[in-house]
Design an enzyme around this catalytic site. Sequence first.
Site, PDB file in Angstrom:
ATOM      1  N   HIS A  74      48.665   0.719 -15.413  1.00  0.00           N
ATOM      2  CA  HIS A  74      48.276   1.506 -16.591  1.00  0.00           C
ATOM      3  C   HIS A  74      49.220   2.686 -16.726  1.00  0.00           C
ATOM      4  O   HIS A  74      49.401   3.472 -15.780  1.00  0.00           O
ATOM      5  CB  HIS A  74      46.823   1.971 -16.484  1.00  0.00           C
ATOM      6  CG  HIS A  74      45.851   0.867 -16.778  1.00  0.00           C
ATOM      7  ND1 HIS A  74      44.678   0.694 -16.093  1.00  0.00           N
ATOM      8  CD2 HIS A  74      45.895  -0.127 -17.716  1.00  0.00           C
ATOM      9  CE1 HIS A  74      44.037  -0.369 -16.589  1.00  0.00           C
ATOM     10  NE2 HIS A  74      44.759  -0.882 -17.561  1.00  0.00           N
ATOM     11  N   GLU A  77      48.454   6.629 -15.858  1.00  0.00           N
ATOM     12  CA  GLU A  77      47.881   6.975 -14.555  1.00  0.00           C
ATOM     13  C   GLU A  77      48.995   7.400 -13.599  1.00  0.00           C
ATOM     14  O   GLU A  77      49.299   6.745 -12.603  1.00  0.00           O
ATOM     15  CB  GLU A  77      47.058   5.772 -14.061  1.00  0.00           C
ATOM     16  CG  GLU A  77      45.928   5.457 -15.051  1.00  0.00           C
ATOM     17  CD  GLU A  77      45.199   4.128 -14.830  1.00  0.00           C
ATOM     18  OE1 GLU A  77      45.472   3.457 -13.825  1.00  0.00           O
ATOM     19  OE2 GLU A  77      44.344   3.784 -15.670  1.00  0.00           O
ATOM     20  N   HIS A 217      45.237   2.677  -9.304  1.00  0.00           N
ATOM     21  CA  HIS A 217      44.988   3.272 -10.620  1.00  0.00           C
ATOM     22  C   HIS A 217      44.556   4.731 -10.417  1.00  0.00           C
ATOM     23  O   HIS A 217      44.366   5.196  -9.305  1.00  0.00           O
ATOM     24  CB  HIS A 217      43.826   2.560 -11.312  1.00  0.00           C
ATOM     25  CG  HIS A 217      44.090   1.146 -11.756  1.00  0.00           C
ATOM     26  ND1 HIS A 217      44.104   0.778 -13.075  1.00  0.00           N
ATOM     27  CD2 HIS A 217      44.324   0.007 -11.058  1.00  0.00           C
ATOM     28  CE1 HIS A 217      44.336  -0.519 -13.184  1.00  0.00           C
ATOM     29  NE2 HIS A 217      44.465  -1.020 -11.972  1.00  0.00           N
ATOM     30  N   GLU A 293      41.090   3.733  -7.209  1.00  0.00           N
ATOM     31  CA  GLU A 293      41.134   4.751  -8.263  1.00  0.00           C
ATOM     32  C   GLU A 293      41.419   6.074  -7.569  1.00  0.00           C
ATOM     33  O   GLU A 293      40.598   6.558  -6.785  1.00  0.00           O
ATOM     34  CB  GLU A 293      39.799   4.832  -9.017  1.00  0.00           C
ATOM     35  CG  GLU A 293      39.455   3.601  -9.841  1.00  0.00           C
ATOM     36  CD  GLU A 293      40.343   3.403 -11.061  1.00  0.00           C
ATOM     37  OE1 GLU A 293      40.988   4.374 -11.512  1.00  0.00           O
ATOM     38  OE2 GLU A 293      40.399   2.268 -11.557  1.00  0.00           O
TER      39      GLU A 293
END
Length: 334
Positions: A74, A77, A217, A293
Amino acid sequence: PMADGSYSYDSYHRYDVMISHLESLVASHSSEAEIVDVGTSYEGRTIKAIRMTADISSDESDDKPMIWLDGGIHAREWVSPATMMYIIDSILGEQETDKSDKMGELLAKFQIVVAPCINPDGYEYTHTTDRLWRKTRKPSGCRWGKKNWFGGCFYRMCYGADPNRNWAADWGNSGVSDDRCSLVYPGKEPFDQENTKAVKTYLENHSDKLKLYATYHSYSQLFLTPVGYTTTKPENWKHHKKVGDAVVAAIAQRNKGTAPYIAMQSAGLYPASGDSADWVHDVLGLTDSYTFELRPDGNSNVGFELPADQILPTAQENVDGLLALIDNIEYNNI
Ligand code: PAY
Ligand code: ZN
């Protein structure tokens, strides 16, 4: 020998700067690192990875068990590619000297392939044009497929697909939109995005050696276990839970007093189909396939725009998290 010391972790870098650093690392660590060209993005950038293992030119090195890590799927990020770069530097002994014995053991046992930024078109676009762009940059057609009398778009042209909805695992079902302009448009079909296709092909070609897949991410400070498209627990859930507990404990140990990472099944965040870790888990059949994350935590108002002074603490805690992860994968426990 050490690589040139010009690379820094006090700011975020452009794609070319990161790749130049990989090249200088390979130049100064030629017996244990090489560049891998994974494929080419829609806009023509080479998706590069670094492959690291002891005695890299030996015949045996190709057959070693493989660990694959990727970042930057992504675009917005940014702390993900930065963390990948720090992990690479740490493995090659350019950072984290207190862990160098451990890294030597890893390089002897595994081949570790790290692709720091697998959506370079999107990443560059967040630097030049739109800081919060998430997707790829391949034109996906007119919004709602509607053209005007002159052959242009009635509404507007849409760009990009969500590369973490584009994999062939429960593709197109949850957490997606058929609006081509949506942030979570999964593409016209699985792997119609050059970058996901390239990474998929590399992983398929090495699936017999692959022992760990992890994709990075931001944000929310989570360790996500498979699967993401349903809250039904997979058969290896007990193992995932044990791994997750070990990883978040190792991360917490490093930066005490900061908000902890939490381990949970991926669909617990929100159900999402077509993500990379689920494809590796379901289709390649790899038990140890996870999504990180990174910082900040889920309540933060900086979100994707993590200040650069947080790159180092994020990266350091994730070197520890990665080492705990590797210690706990099935391959190291049978
Ligand atoms: O279930 O695999 C899943 C979801 C993983 C991520 C996703 O692709 O949506 C989660 C989000 C991400 O990193 O892209 C979380 C962030 C905060 C977001 O954009 O919602
Ligand atoms: Zn993401």
